[in-house]
Design an enzyme around this catalytic site. Structure first.
Site, PDB file in Angstrom:
ATOM      1  N   ASP A  41       8.730  35.682  50.654  1.00  0.00           N
ATOM      2  CA  ASP A  41       7.787  36.684  49.922  1.00  0.00           C
ATOM      3  C   ASP A  41       7.200  37.467  50.771  1.00  0.00           C
ATOM      4  O   ASP A  41       5.876  37.902  50.925  1.00  0.00           O
ATOM      5  CB  ASP A  41       6.667  35.508  49.363  1.00  0.00           C
ATOM      6  N   LYS A  57       5.775  40.911  52.154  1.00  0.00           N
ATOM      7  CA  LYS A  57       5.246  42.125  51.861  1.00  0.00           C
ATOM      8  C   LYS A  57       3.843  42.378  52.505  1.00  0.00           C
ATOM      9  O   LYS A  57       3.110  41.504  53.365  1.00  0.00           O
ATOM     10  CB  LYS A  57       4.807  41.868  50.260  1.00  0.00           C
ATOM     11  N   ASN A 101       0.821  39.913  52.675  1.00  0.00           N
ATOM     12  CA  ASN A 101       0.832  38.525  53.063  1.00  0.00           C
ATOM     13  C   ASN A 101       0.926  38.660  54.481  1.00  0.00           C
ATOM     14  O   ASN A 101       1.072  37.613  55.304  1.00  0.00           O
ATOM     15  CB  ASN A 101       2.136  37.967  52.500  1.00  0.00           C
ATOM     16  N   ASP A 159       0.517  33.091  53.377  1.00  0.00           N
ATOM     17  CA  ASP A 159       1.009  32.714  52.056  1.00  0.00           C
ATOM     18  C   ASP A 159       2.306  32.156  51.947  1.00  0.00           C
ATOM     19  O   ASP A 159       3.200  33.023  51.799  1.00  0.00           O
ATOM     20  CB  ASP A 159       0.797  33.880  51.077  1.00  0.00           C
ATOM     21  N   THR A 209       8.338  39.430  45.120  1.00  0.00           N
ATOM     22  CA  THR A 209       7.708  40.493  44.541  1.00  0.00           C
ATOM     23  C   THR A 209       8.774  41.590  44.281  1.00  0.00           C
ATOM     24  O   THR A 209       9.854  41.998  44.952  1.00  0.00           O
ATOM     25  CB  THR A 209       6.885  41.058  45.787  1.00  0.00           C
TER      26      THR A 209
END
Length: 385
Positions: A199, A201, A204, A217, A234
Site C-alpha cells: 500500500d 503512496k 502513508n 499504515d 490504491t
C-alpha cells in the site's frame, strides 16, 4: 515458527547487509523471529479511561486516529508527558467489511518491526466496541485531516509526504533520491522476512521532525513466503498482476516504488484515466511517458521497473533488490548513512516545524467522545486480538 519466514542472512536475493553490519543483521533477524513466534497479546491492564484524548488526527472507514496522552498514576511514573497516536477501529465495521485478517496481520507486523523508517508500535488493547493500536506520535506539523478512502486510514503526524509534495509541486532529483532510498531500505527489510507492504503512496509516508521518513499504515501488510491473490492497494499504484488477478509476490512493492519515484519527480503518478477502468487499461498497457525533465538515470530506473513481465522487472530478477540499489540513479547515495540517519543536515530536504501537542490553538473544540457498548461485540471474532 515456519522456517520459510526468514530467508538466510546470506541469501543472494533478499539480504539487507547494504546498511547493517553482521551484528546488526543478526540482531534484526533474531528480533523479528522471536516476536513473530510469540505475538504479544492485548494489554489487559489498559483501557481508554487511562488516556486523555486530545484531538483526532485522521479518519478512515473503520475508525480514526487520535492523539492521546497517557495519564499519570501511581503505577505509571515517568518523566514528562507520554503521547501516542492511537488507531481506534470499530469491531462492527471490521467484521462487516471483512477486515479482521488485515487487522490481525497489521498488529503482528507492527509488533515485529525494528526499522528507523517505519512507525513504531507500542501496545494494543480492546473493549466491547473497539480495538486500539498505539503508535508513536511524531511531533511537527499537526493538522487534522479527513480521509475517506475505503481501505486506508491516513493521518498527518508531523507532516506527510503527500502534503509536502502537493505544497512543492514536485521534488528535484536529489530529494527524490533521498526519499526513495529510505523506501528502498524499508522494502529490503520487509522482503527479507517475506512481508509484503502492498500500500505504498505518499499519504502513508510521514516525515519526522528530523526530516527522515516513517512508513505507516500496515493494514495491507502480509507475510507471503510464496504467492498471494488478494486484491488490495490504491488504484494509481496498482501493479498489472493485481489488476489481472494473477498471483504475485514482492514484485508488487517494487512496482509501487517506481510509481512513487515518478510521482515525486513529476508531481503526479505516471498513469491516468477518466475512471478506474481507463486507469487500469493504461496500467496494463504501460501507457505513460517520462517528462523531459527526468534525467536519463531516473527515466531508465522507472522504465526497467514498470515492466509487465515480472520475470524481467528490476528488483525481481537474479540479483533481486540489489539491481535497484546498484542502478546508476542511486550512484551518489550512501545507504548506510541514510539508514543510520547521519547524512549532512543540508542534505535533508525538509523538516516539519515542531509543535507542542497541547498547543491551545489545536484545541479549538472538544474531542468527539468514544462511545463503548455495554455488550461485548463480536467477542469470538476478536478473541485472538
Amino acid at each position: 515458527m515456519s522456517s520459510s519466514l526468514v530467508r538466510g542472512a546470506k541469501n543472494e536475493l533478499y539480504q539487507y547487509i547494504s546498511y547493517a553490519s553482521a551484528n546488526e543483521d543478526t540482531e534484526l533477524t533474531d528480533h523479528f523471529k522471536q516476536r513473530w513466534s510469540r505475538v504479544s497479546p492485548c494489554d489487559a491492564t489498559l483501557s481508554l479511561d487511562k488516556f486523555q484524548l486530545i484531538r483526532t488526527l485522521g479518519r478512515g472507514s473503520f475508525g480514526r486516529v487520535v492523539l492521546a496522552l497517557l495519564k499519570m498514576d501511581s503505577h505509571n511514573k515517568m518523566e514528562g508527558n507520554k503521547f501516542y497516536a492511537i488507531k481506534i477501529m470499530d469491531k462492527r465495521k471490521l467484521v462487516r467489511y471483512k477486515q479482521l485478517d488485515h487487522t490481525l496481520n497489521e498488529r503482528r507486523v507492527l509488533y515485529c518491526l525494528q526499522h528507523p523508517n517505519t512507525v513504531r508500535y507500542f501496545f494494543s488493547f480492546k473493549d466491547n466496541s473497539f480495538i486500539y493500536l498505539s503508535l508513536e506520535y511524531i511531533s511537527g506539523r499537526d493538522q487534522q485531516r479527513n480521509f475517506k478512502q475505503m481501505n486506508s486510514m491516513r493521518f498527518n503526524l508531523g507532516g506527510d509526504l503527500f502534503t509536502y509534495l502537493r505544497h512543492t509541486g514536485k521534488f528535484n532529483e536529489k530529494h527524490v533520491k533521498f526519499y526513495a532510498a529510505q523506501i528502498f531500505l524499508v522494502f529490503e527489510y520487509l522482503h527479507h522476512f517475506d512481508v509484503l507492504y502492498r500500500d505504498l503512496k505518499p499519504e502513508n509516508i510521514l516525515i519526522a521532525d528530523n526530516g527522515y521518513l516513517k512508513v505507516t499504515d500496515f493494514g495491507f501488510a502480509k507475510h507471503v513466503p510464496g504467492r498471494t491473490y488478494t486484491l488490495c492497494g490504491t488504484p494509481d499504484y496498482l501493479p498489472p498482476e493485481i489488476i489481472k488477478h494473477k498471483g504475485y509476490g514482492k514484485s508488487v512493492d517494487w512496482w509501487t516504488f517506481a510509481v512513487l519515484c515518478y510521482e515525486m519527480a513529476a508531481g503526479q503518478p505516471p498513469f491516468s484515466g477518466k475512471d478506474h477502468i481507463q486507469l487500469y487499461e493504461a496500467i496494463v498497457n504501460q501507457r505513460y511517458t517520462c517528462p523531459s525533465s527526468f534525467s536519463n538515470e531516473l527515466a531508465d530506473l522507472i522504465k526497467k521497473i514498470l515492466v509487465i513481465d515480472v520475470s524481467t522487472r528490476l528488483g525481481c530478477m537474479a540479483n533481486g533488490n540489489k539491481d535497484i540499489q546498484n542502478h546508476p540513479f542511486f550512484d551518489s547515495v550512501n545507504f548506510v548513512k541514510i539508514y543510520h540517519q547521519t547524512e549532512n543536515s543540508n542534505s535533508v530536504p525538509y523538516k516539519p516545524a515542531k509543535k507542542d501537542p497541547l498547543d491551545p490553538s489545536s484545541l479549538s473544540q472538544a474531542e468527539e467522545p468514544i462511545r463503548v457498548s455495554r455488550h461485548n461485540l463480536h467477542e469470538e471474532e476478536f478473541r485472538m486480538f
